[in-house]
Design an enzyme around this catalytic site. Structure first.
Site, PDB file in Angstrom:
ATOM      1  N   LYS A   1       0.805  -1.218   0.000  1.00  0.00           N
ATOM      2  CA  LYS A   1       0.000   0.000   0.000  1.00  0.00           C
ATOM      3  C   LYS A   1       0.842   1.275   0.000  1.00  0.00           C
ATOM      4  O   LYS A   1       0.485   2.260  -0.655  1.00  0.00           O
ATOM      5  CB  LYS A   1      -0.968  -0.010   1.178  1.00  0.00           C
ATOM      6  CG  LYS A   1      -2.018  -1.116   1.057  1.00  0.00           C
ATOM      7  CD  LYS A   1      -2.989  -1.133   2.215  1.00  0.00           C
ATOM      8  CE  LYS A   1      -4.005  -2.262   2.043  1.00  0.00           C
ATOM      9  NZ  LYS A   1      -4.997  -2.270   3.136  1.00  0.00           N
TER      10      LYS A   1
ATOM     11  N   ASP B   1      -9.918   2.111   2.611  1.00  0.00           N
ATOM     12  CA  ASP B   1      -9.887   1.280   3.819  1.00  0.00           C
ATOM     13  C   ASP B   1     -10.603   1.952   4.988  1.00  0.00           C
ATOM     14  O   ASP B   1     -11.406   1.331   5.685  1.00  0.00           O
ATOM     15  CB  ASP B   1      -8.442   0.980   4.222  1.00  0.00           C
ATOM     16  CG  ASP B   1      -7.817  -0.132   3.395  1.00  0.00           C
ATOM     17  OD1 ASP B   1      -8.565  -0.929   2.805  1.00  0.00           O
ATOM     18  OD2 ASP B   1      -6.573  -0.190   3.341  1.00  0.00           O
TER      19      ASP B   1
END
Length: 275
Positions: free
Chosen positions: A66, A102
């Site tokens: 990420k 997220d």
């Protein structure tokens, strides 16, 4: 033409993302091909380029990529910029644009599905990697009172705290001294320890009060050690990351296709598969 999508990560064979997005696409009547691509930090840039050359213009990114994905993007959405981590890629104006769904996915799951009121909560965030960075800004925006970040490498926790830019409200704590931190309404595990050979360090039961909910961003077998500790410690609720997984995928799907799918049927199917 069938749209080409993928999720990148390592390991990736366990990923439920292909199933989730195929179900969303079928429900919304969208032709979509979505595959899992195994790539580590070294091979990710080349794998992403090969995906693009094959017609890919939208993708998801999971552990441990990420923060690397953030670096490969020429532009970023607000949540990704604040987090310094990207889980959703969109090809836009001749470059990769990075978003992070997220945090919004987690908050939606905790509040809408599990009925938690985050306002005024004191939250302990375990971990300081890409997963933790993705959810920290959204927790703050949801109105929590204080965020304490603990990571086995203290400098990583300090870096996350600095990135949030809210001294006093976001602080770091030494893992070895967690028994000095008092109790929390939410304890959130964003570590990847359960995916490797090293078990997570033991947590003191003093972190728990009568209202504490334990949340693991992992799901399935990877969530078992932390949630077992939470049950033994007397946490009021023990929540795994399956709902967050579905909700963050729905947010990404909306970014790509302009439609927000119904998440409950997919969540129910995945939950039944884990039983």
């Amino acid at each position: 033409m069938t749209a080409q999508h993928a999720v990148f990560g390592h390991p990736i064979t366990h990923s439920r993302s292909p199933f989730i997005h195929a179900a969303f696409a079928q429900a919304e009547g969208i032709a979509l091909q979505y595959r899992a691509i195994d790539a580590d930090l070294e091979t990710f840039p080349a794998a992403l380029q090969a995906f693009f050359a094959d017609g890919g213009r939208a993708a998801n990114v999971t552990l441990p990529l990420k923060e690397a994905a953030f670096a490969l993007c020429a532009s970023h959405g607000h949540a990704a910029q604040r987090a310094g981590a990207v889980n959703t890629l969109i090809w836009r104006e001749q470059h990769w644009h990075g978003e992070n769904t997220d945090g919004s996915g987690l908050v939606r799951d905790l509040t809408s599905r599990h009925g938690l009121d985050l306002r005024g909560c004191r939250v302990l965030l375990l971990g300081a990697g890409g997963a933790a960075r993705g959810v920290a800004p959204a927790l703050l925006d949801a109105g929590i009172d204080e965020l304490v970040v603990a990571n086995r490498t203290a400098s990583r926790a300090d870096a996350l705290v600095d990135a949030m830019g809210e001294p006093g409200r976001v602080i770091s704590a030494y893992w070895e001294a967690l028994d000095e931190q008092g109790d929390f309404e939410i304890i959130l595990n964003a570590t990847s320890a359960a995916h490797g050979a090293t078990p997570p360090p033991k947590l003191p039961s003093s972190l728990v009060n009568s209202r504490t909910s334990a949340v693991d961003l992992n799901y399935g077998a990877a969530a078992v050690p932390f949630l077992a500790w939470a049950n033994a410690a007397g946490c009021r609720k023990q929540i795994d990351g399956l709902g967050m997984l579905v909700e963050q995928a729905a947010e990404a799907f909306h970014l790509w296709h302009g439609r927000h799918p119904d998440t409950e049927p997919v969540y129910a199917q995945l939950r039944a598969q884990l039983l």
